[in-house]
Design a protein around this motif. Structure first.
Motif, PDB file in Angstrom:
ATOM      1  N   GLU A  30      -5.826  -8.848  12.000  1.00  0.00           N
ATOM      2  CA  GLU A  30      -4.456  -8.347  11.806  1.00  0.00           C
ATOM      3  C   GLU A  30      -4.490  -7.116  10.906  1.00  0.00           C
ATOM      4  O   GLU A  30      -4.996  -7.175   9.780  1.00  0.00           O
ATOM      5  N   ILE A  31      -3.947  -5.999  11.393  1.00  0.00           N
ATOM      6  CA  ILE A  31      -3.944  -4.738  10.654  1.00  0.00           C
ATOM      7  C   ILE A  31      -2.513  -4.229  10.551  1.00  0.00           C
ATOM      8  O   ILE A  31      -1.791  -4.197  11.549  1.00  0.00           O
ATOM      9  N   ALA A  32      -2.111  -3.819   9.360  1.00  0.00           N
ATOM     10  CA  ALA A  32      -0.813  -3.167   9.163  1.00  0.00           C
ATOM     11  C   ALA A  32      -1.025  -1.962   8.259  1.00  0.00           C
ATOM     12  O   ALA A  32      -1.571  -2.090   7.156  1.00  0.00           O
ATOM     13  N   VAL A  33      -0.632  -0.787   8.738  1.00  0.00           N
ATOM     14  CA  VAL A  33      -0.775   0.458   7.965  1.00  0.00           C
ATOM     15  C   VAL A  33       0.578   1.148   7.920  1.00  0.00           C
ATOM     16  O   VAL A  33       1.243   1.294   8.951  1.00  0.00           O
ATOM     17  N   ARG A  34       0.981   1.572   6.745  1.00  0.00           N
ATOM     18  CA  ARG A  34       2.233   2.305   6.617  1.00  0.00           C
ATOM     19  C   ARG A  34       2.123   3.337   5.500  1.00  0.00           C
ATOM     20  O   ARG A  34       1.224   3.249   4.654  1.00  0.00           O
ATOM     21  N   LYS A  35       3.028   4.298   5.528  1.00  0.00           N
ATOM     22  CA  LYS A  35       3.081   5.323   4.494  1.00  0.00           C
ATOM     23  C   LYS A  35       4.361   5.175   3.691  1.00  0.00           C
ATOM     24  O   LYS A  35       5.430   4.933   4.249  1.00  0.00           O
ATOM     25  N   GLU A  36       4.237   5.315   2.391  1.00  0.00           N
ATOM     26  CA  GLU A  36       5.392   5.400   1.503  1.00  0.00           C
ATOM     27  C   GLU A  36       5.222   6.658   0.676  1.00  0.00           C
ATOM     28  O   GLU A  36       4.464   6.662  -0.297  1.00  0.00           O
ATOM     29  N   GLY A  37       5.852   7.737   1.100  1.00  0.00           N
ATOM     30  CA  GLY A  37       5.613   9.033   0.472  1.00  0.00           C
ATOM     31  C   GLY A  37       4.196   9.474   0.781  1.00  0.00           C
ATOM     32  O   GLY A  37       3.772   9.510   1.931  1.00  0.00           O
ATOM     33  N   ALA A  38       3.432   9.777  -0.258  1.00  0.00           N
ATOM     34  CA  ALA A  38       2.029  10.189  -0.072  1.00  0.00           C
ATOM     35  C   ALA A  38       1.074   9.005  -0.079  1.00  0.00           C
ATOM     36  O   ALA A  38      -0.117   9.169   0.173  1.00  0.00           O
ATOM     37  N   THR A  39       1.578   7.809  -0.366  1.00  0.00           N
ATOM     38  CA  THR A  39       0.731   6.621  -0.480  1.00  0.00           C
ATOM     39  C   THR A  39       0.527   5.952   0.869  1.00  0.00           C
ATOM     40  O   THR A  39       1.487   5.722   1.609  1.00  0.00           O
ATOM     41  N   VAL A  40      -0.724   5.655   1.178  1.00  0.00           N
ATOM     42  CA  VAL A  40      -1.081   4.919   2.400  1.00  0.00           C
ATOM     43  C   VAL A  40      -1.371   3.476   2.020  1.00  0.00           C
ATOM     44  O   VAL A  40      -2.218   3.213   1.153  1.00  0.00           O
ATOM     45  N   ILE A  41      -0.669   2.545   2.642  1.00  0.00           N
ATOM     46  CA  ILE A  41      -0.809   1.117   2.334  1.00  0.00           C
ATOM     47  C   ILE A  41      -1.433   0.415   3.531  1.00  0.00           C
ATOM     48  O   ILE A  41      -0.957   0.550   4.656  1.00  0.00           O
ATOM     49  N   VAL A  42      -2.508  -0.317   3.283  1.00  0.00           N
ATOM     50  CA  VAL A  42      -3.236  -1.008   4.348  1.00  0.00           C
ATOM     51  C   VAL A  42      -3.320  -2.496   4.016  1.00  0.00           C
ATOM     52  O   VAL A  42      -3.704  -2.864   2.899  1.00  0.00           O
ATOM     53  N   ASP A  43      -2.970  -3.338   4.984  1.00  0.00           N
ATOM     54  CA  ASP A  43      -3.120  -4.786   4.846  1.00  0.00           C
ATOM     55  C   ASP A  43      -3.928  -5.308   6.027  1.00  0.00           C
ATOM     56  O   ASP A  43      -3.686  -4.932   7.180  1.00  0.00           O
TER      57      ASP A  43
END
Length: 230
Positions: A30-43
């Motif tokens: 299971e992969i989830a990637v999103r951006k919040e401003g300049a921050t890349v968040i990966v789960d």
């Protein structure tokens, strides 16, 4: 502008192709990637049919990670004090015909055999922290990974997360393959000695920051991946 659009279109196609290939090979990751401003968040959530000990020893084998992570050229521990480590890694991320080199210096804090905390202190990432957790589910170990990072390069909002997700899936599939390879190699030896898989023996010092690894001295008990996951 037309050249830029063509380049972005080719990257998107390449990312989709890699993602589809990785998905077919590791569709239970299971992969989830999103951006919040300049921050890349990966789960990430990934099961592996191996003991907690087997998974930990691969996750913490920093000195040999370049042998089983395809994007790494080098990986080594440069400093260690108990369960606190500093590691240096170099490598490159390839997108089609393009290749982007990276350098990473991270401080690692180990909590055997359950958690690894990683913090970027130098390299091509402005800021980055990651936590890897291991949970035993009988004969399966489930690995959970969460990272938040600010790359030095701009990540396109739509294409970037898709490419990162495809690459992350590829990296974790390689990680699982190595865990299974080592676990399968260890089982016959354990059967001969009567040792239980995952059971610490008299020489094991993983709880104090050392690990068996690929060649008997591999890794010194070290953990965590990425976009890689790293």
């Amino acid at each position: 502008m037309s050249c830029l659009l063509l380049l972005l279109a080719s990257l998107l196609w390449a990312g989709m192709a890699w993602g589809q290939q990785a998905e077919s090979q590791a569709d239970d990751i299971e992969i989830a990637v999103r951006k919040e401003g300049a921050t890349v968040i990966v789960d990430v959530g990934m099961p592996v049919k191996a003991s907690l000990r087997s998974a930990w020893e691969v996750l913490t084998d920093y000195d040999h990670m370049a042998e089983f992570f395809p994007n790494l050229d080098s990986s080594k521990v440069v400093e260690q004090q108990g369960n606190r480590l500093r590691i240096e890694q170099t490598g490159k991320v390839a997108y089609g015909p393009l290749s982007f080199p990276f350098e990473s210096v991270r401080e690692i804090v180990l909590t055997p055999y359950s958690k690894v905390h990683s913090k970027a202190v130098a390299g091509t990432i402005k800021h980055g922290e990651a936590i890897t957790r291991l949970v035993s589910e009988g004969s399966t170990t489930r690995i959970f990974y969460h990272s938040e990072s600010v790359p030095n390069t701009w990540v396109p909002p739509g294409i970037g997360p898709n490419l990162i997700a495809g690459r992350t899936r590829e990296q974790f599939a390689s990680l699982r393959e190595e865990i299974l390879r080592r676990a399968n190699r260890e089982r016959p030896a354990m059967a001969e000695t009567g040792e239980t898989p995952g059971k610490a023996n008299g020489n094991s010092s993983a709880a104090s920051g050392t690990s068996a690894g690929a060649s008997g001295d591999a890794g010194r008990g070290r953990a965590e991946s990425s976009e890689g996951v790293k």
